[in-house]
Write an enzyme that holds these catalytic residues in place. Structure first.
Site, PDB file in Angstrom:
ATOM      1  N   HIS A   1      36.828  29.560  46.486  1.00  8.86           N
ATOM      2  CA  HIS A   1      36.468  30.250  47.720  1.00  8.86           C
ATOM      3  C   HIS A   1      36.065  31.689  47.377  1.00  8.86           C
ATOM      4  O   HIS A   1      36.443  32.223  46.328  1.00  8.86           O
ATOM      5  CB  HIS A   1      37.655  30.252  48.684  1.00  8.86           C
ATOM      6  CG  HIS A   1      37.879  28.936  49.373  1.00  8.86           C
ATOM      7  ND1 HIS A   1      38.542  28.811  50.567  1.00  8.86           N
ATOM      8  CD2 HIS A   1      37.499  27.680  49.026  1.00  8.86           C
ATOM      9  CE1 HIS A   1      38.579  27.539  50.935  1.00  8.86           C
ATOM     10  NE2 HIS A   1      37.960  26.825  50.012  1.00  8.86           N
TER      11      HIS A   1
ATOM     12  N   GLU B   1      36.967  34.643  48.400  1.00  7.72           N
ATOM     13  CA  GLU B   1      38.029  35.625  48.127  1.00  7.72           C
ATOM     14  C   GLU B   1      38.666  35.380  46.765  1.00  7.72           C
ATOM     15  O   GLU B   1      38.948  36.331  46.020  1.00  7.72           O
ATOM     16  CB  GLU B   1      39.119  35.560  49.210  1.00  7.72           C
ATOM     17  CG  GLU B   1      38.653  35.954  50.600  1.00  7.72           C
ATOM     18  CD  GLU B   1      38.216  34.750  51.437  1.00  7.72           C
ATOM     19  OE1 GLU B   1      37.660  33.780  50.860  1.00  7.72           O
ATOM     20  OE2 GLU B   1      38.422  34.771  52.662  1.00  7.72           O
TER      21      GLU B   1
ATOM     22  N   CYS C   1      41.379  31.673  54.690  1.00  4.25           N
ATOM     23  CA  CYS C   1      42.135  30.429  54.882  1.00  4.25           C
ATOM     24  C   CYS C   1      43.527  30.621  54.261  1.00  4.25           C
ATOM     25  O   CYS C   1      43.769  31.612  53.567  1.00  4.25           O
ATOM     26  CB  CYS C   1      41.394  29.259  54.221  1.00  4.25           C
ATOM     27  SG  CYS C   1      41.615  29.160  52.435  1.00  4.25           S
TER      28      CYS C   1
ATOM     29  N   CYS D   1      43.464  31.422  50.507  1.00  3.79           N
ATOM     30  CA  CYS D   1      42.981  32.767  50.190  1.00  3.79           C
ATOM     31  C   CYS D   1      43.981  33.827  50.636  1.00  3.79           C
ATOM     32  O   CYS D   1      44.179  34.834  49.953  1.00  3.79           O
ATOM     33  CB  CYS D   1      41.612  32.984  50.824  1.00  3.79           C
ATOM     34  SG  CYS D   1      40.346  31.934  50.058  1.00  3.79           S
TER      35      CYS D   1
END
Lengths: 159, 159
Positions: free
Chosen positions: B56, B58, B86, B89
């Site tokens: 992801h 991040e 999320c 993250c």
């Protein structure tokens, strides 16, 4: 549900937790990803060795298994981890979607040796702007425009 | 608190979200890690490009920033992300410990384009064995022994 097969994979995860600790790679955590009767990913905590705060045992094992499968999901796989997953690893598990997860030590056991991720579980329930690491909203039209473009994109892979 | 400086960094994160989407690397998400007035890590979603469910925006940005700093913590840094993190993250953010996080789109905006991580937030509150991906306890004396050894280890780095 828990028999000799499951115990064997868990012992492997625990052996990795000891190996990682003894080599100074990070905390005492190990994990394996199993498909059928084969280990397709293994990991131990490498936060110190790689100066990567995301290099937890489960994340390392998931990344390795997905690389081996050439897939971003672990359909039908199992994860064995020597300790109950932290929120980051639990999130990674949800994105990878294995069938089930087995864990040995609990987060209370982890807190007792000063790995206090129960603090993170509590923080998840606090409003964003009141968190110890505040999450500050910055609504933005351009960010929404990118989302709209994704929605209308014709050739995308859904996941 | 939110001025031209913050808007500039957020626009950079949003530009990365568009770049990643257009190149087919993954969903429309971008993030940057900032220290002082310098971007020290940047990321966009690369789940499809790398078949890595943990890639992801991040996580990619945090890993890059930590590698550049040679440190597993982002003390005094800020993260700008094009979308509310999320659970994975958010967990990564807690382990990296930046000072604060700014986000543009909300998780409701993400759900509206079928990235439904609000489902994961809800799952976190369900008892482990009742989760859609069940977490099954397997208490083990050897796993606890490794934890005890960590606690008694003389030369460890605490983190």
């Amino acid at each position: 549900m828990i028999g000799a097969r499951e115990k064997r994979f868990m012992q492997h995860a625990i052996a990795l937790s000891r190996k990682g600790m003894e080599s100074g790679d990070g905390g005492p955590f190990g994990a394996v990803v199993v498909k059928g009767d084969e280990i397709i990913g293994e990991g131990w905590n490498q936060v110190l060795a790689t100066t990567d705060p995301t290099a937890h045992a489960e994340v390392v094992a998931i990344r390795q298994a997905c690389e081996r499968l050439g897939a971003f999901q672990l359909t039908g796989c199992e994860i064995y981890t020597s300790c109950e997953p932290c929120p980051m690893c639990l999130g990674a598990i949800y994105w990878a979607r294995p069938q089930r997860v087995y864990y040995a030590n609990t987060k209370e056991d982890a807190a007792a040796i000063d790995f206090d991720d129960s603090f993170i579980y509590k923080e998840l329930e606090v409003p964003h702007t009141k968190k110890k690491i505040p999450l500050i909203p910055m609504p933005d039209q351009e960010a929404l425009a990118v989302f709209r473009e994704w929605k209308e994109k014709g050739d995308k892979t859904l996941y």
